[in-house]
Design a protein around this motif. Structure first.
Motif, PDB file in Angstrom:
ATOM      1  N   ALA A 139     -21.456 -28.973 -29.460  1.00 43.28           N
ATOM      2  CA  ALA A 139     -21.059 -29.735 -28.267  1.00 43.28           C
ATOM      3  C   ALA A 139     -20.003 -28.973 -27.472  1.00 43.28           C
ATOM      4  O   ALA A 139     -20.079 -28.905 -26.240  1.00 43.28           O
ATOM      5  CB  ALA A 139     -20.538 -31.111 -28.671  1.00 43.28           C
ATOM      6  N   LYS A 140     -19.045 -28.385 -28.189  1.00 42.08           N
ATOM      7  CA  LYS A 140     -18.023 -27.575 -27.507  1.00 42.08           C
ATOM      8  C   LYS A 140     -18.665 -26.378 -26.820  1.00 42.08           C
ATOM      9  O   LYS A 140     -18.303 -26.025 -25.692  1.00 42.08           O
ATOM     10  CB  LYS A 140     -16.957 -27.113 -28.498  1.00 42.08           C
ATOM     11  N   TRP A 141     -19.603 -25.734 -27.531  1.00 41.12           N
ATOM     12  CA  TRP A 141     -20.267 -24.572 -26.951  1.00 41.12           C
ATOM     13  C   TRP A 141     -21.038 -24.963 -25.691  1.00 41.12           C
ATOM     14  O   TRP A 141     -21.008 -24.268 -24.685  1.00 41.12           O
ATOM     15  CB  TRP A 141     -21.210 -23.907 -27.946  1.00 41.12           C
ATOM     16  N   LEU A 142     -21.740 -26.101 -25.738  1.00 40.53           N
ATOM     17  CA  LEU A 142     -22.495 -26.533 -24.559  1.00 40.53           C
ATOM     18  C   LEU A 142     -21.568 -26.809 -23.381  1.00 40.53           C
ATOM     19  O   LEU A 142     -21.901 -26.471 -22.236  1.00 40.53           O
ATOM     20  CB  LEU A 142     -23.342 -27.758 -24.901  1.00 40.53           C
ATOM     21  N   GLU A 143     -20.401 -27.383 -23.643  1.00 43.27           N
ATOM     22  CA  GLU A 143     -19.418 -27.603 -22.572  1.00 43.27           C
ATOM     23  C   GLU A 143     -18.912 -26.267 -22.034  1.00 43.27           C
ATOM     24  O   GLU A 143     -18.810 -26.066 -20.821  1.00 43.27           O
ATOM     25  CB  GLU A 143     -18.241 -28.429 -23.091  1.00 43.27           C
ATOM     26  N   GLU A 144     -18.588 -25.349 -22.956  1.00 41.93           N
ATOM     27  CA  GLU A 144     -18.094 -24.028 -22.550  1.00 41.93           C
ATOM     28  C   GLU A 144     -19.173 -23.274 -21.763  1.00 41.93           C
ATOM     29  O   GLU A 144     -18.896 -22.650 -20.740  1.00 41.93           O
ATOM     30  CB  GLU A 144     -17.692 -23.231 -23.785  1.00 41.93           C
ATOM     31  N   LYS A 145     -20.418 -23.377 -22.255  1.00 47.16           N
ATOM     32  CA  LYS A 145     -21.532 -22.709 -21.574  1.00 47.16           C
ATOM     33  C   LYS A 145     -21.703 -23.258 -20.158  1.00 47.16           C
ATOM     34  O   LYS A 145     -21.899 -22.492 -19.203  1.00 47.16           O
ATOM     35  CB  LYS A 145     -22.818 -22.913 -22.375  1.00 47.16           C
ATOM     36  N   ALA A 146     -21.610 -24.581 -20.010  1.00 44.33           N
ATOM     37  CA  ALA A 146     -21.736 -25.192 -18.683  1.00 44.33           C
ATOM     38  C   ALA A 146     -20.612 -24.712 -17.761  1.00 44.33           C
ATOM     39  O   ALA A 146     -20.846 -24.423 -16.582  1.00 44.33           O
ATOM     40  CB  ALA A 146     -21.719 -26.717 -18.797  1.00 44.33           C
ATOM     41  N   ALA A 147     -19.395 -24.604 -18.302  1.00 41.02           N
ATOM     42  CA  ALA A 147     -18.266 -24.125 -17.492  1.00 41.02           C
ATOM     43  C   ALA A 147     -18.475 -22.667 -17.085  1.00 41.02           C
ATOM     44  O   ALA A 147     -18.213 -22.284 -15.935  1.00 41.02           O
ATOM     45  CB  ALA A 147     -16.963 -24.284 -18.264  1.00 41.02           C
ATOM     46  N   ILE A 148     -18.961 -21.861 -18.020  1.00 41.41           N
ATOM     47  CA  ILE A 148     -19.214 -20.446 -17.719  1.00 41.41           C
ATOM     48  C   ILE A 148     -20.307 -20.322 -16.659  1.00 41.41           C
ATOM     49  O   ILE A 148     -20.184 -19.546 -15.705  1.00 41.41           O
ATOM     50  CB  ILE A 148     -19.605 -19.678 -19.007  1.00 41.41           C
ATOM     51  N   GLU A 149     -21.382 -21.102 -16.820  1.00 42.23           N
ATOM     52  CA  GLU A 149     -22.469 -21.045 -15.838  1.00 42.23           C
ATOM     53  C   GLU A 149     -21.994 -21.494 -14.462  1.00 42.23           C
ATOM     54  O   GLU A 149     -22.381 -20.908 -13.451  1.00 42.23           O
ATOM     55  CB  GLU A 149     -23.648 -21.898 -16.315  1.00 42.23           C
ATOM     56  N   ALA A 150     -21.145 -22.528 -14.426  1.00 42.99           N
ATOM     57  CA  ALA A 150     -20.615 -22.986 -13.138  1.00 42.99           C
ATOM     58  C   ALA A 150     -19.747 -21.911 -12.497  1.00 42.99           C
ATOM     59  O   ALA A 150     -19.830 -21.658 -11.294  1.00 42.99           O
ATOM     60  CB  ALA A 150     -19.820 -24.275 -13.324  1.00 42.99           C
TER      61      ALA A 150
END
Length: 127
Positions: free
Chosen positions: A44-55
């Motif tokens: 879940a943390k990775w998915l949040e971090e991934k979304a932030a990186i993609e943004a």
């Protein structure tokens, strides 16, 4: 002796958790569930971090696209300005040529020479 995949496949997918609860020591199952929870939290943390990186990446790409567009517009403007200068020079040269032609129409004795004026850039429109 059968290998792991064949034996594991012998336990139906929807019954594996219950089978593990029934056949493994409770402590081992509890440890596994704790590891699963840790893994799911990390995912879940990775998915949040991934979304932030993609943004952030998307924002950076959008900025660069706008910069490229601005640069291309600047190049177009530079070319147009150069074209304006060329047109200005041509107009000035045409004016000088026409004025010179008009001045040369009158001869020293006062007679006027009726000759065709020099060809101007717009003369073809009136032919």
């Amino acid at each position: 002796m059968a290998h792991f995949p064949e034996r594991f496949a012998s336990i139906p997918v929807n019954q594996r958790i219950q089978w593990a609860k029934d056949n493994l020591p409770e402590e081992e199952w509890v440890q596994h569930e704790e590891k699963r929870k840790i893994f799911e939290d990390e995912r879940a943390k990775w998915l949040e971090e991934k979304a932030a990186i993609e943004a952030a990446n998307l924002l950076q790409i959008q900025k660069e696209i706008v910069r490229v567009w601005m640069k291309s517009e600047n190049l177009i403007w530079t070319k147009e300005r150069a074209d304006w200068e060329r047109q200005r020079r041509e107009l000035e040269e045409n004016l000088k040529a026409e004025l010179q032609w008009l001045r040369n129409m009158v001869q020293r004795d006062g007679t006027i020479i009726y000759a065709r004026p020099p060809v101007r850039q717009w003369d073809h429109l009136f032919d």
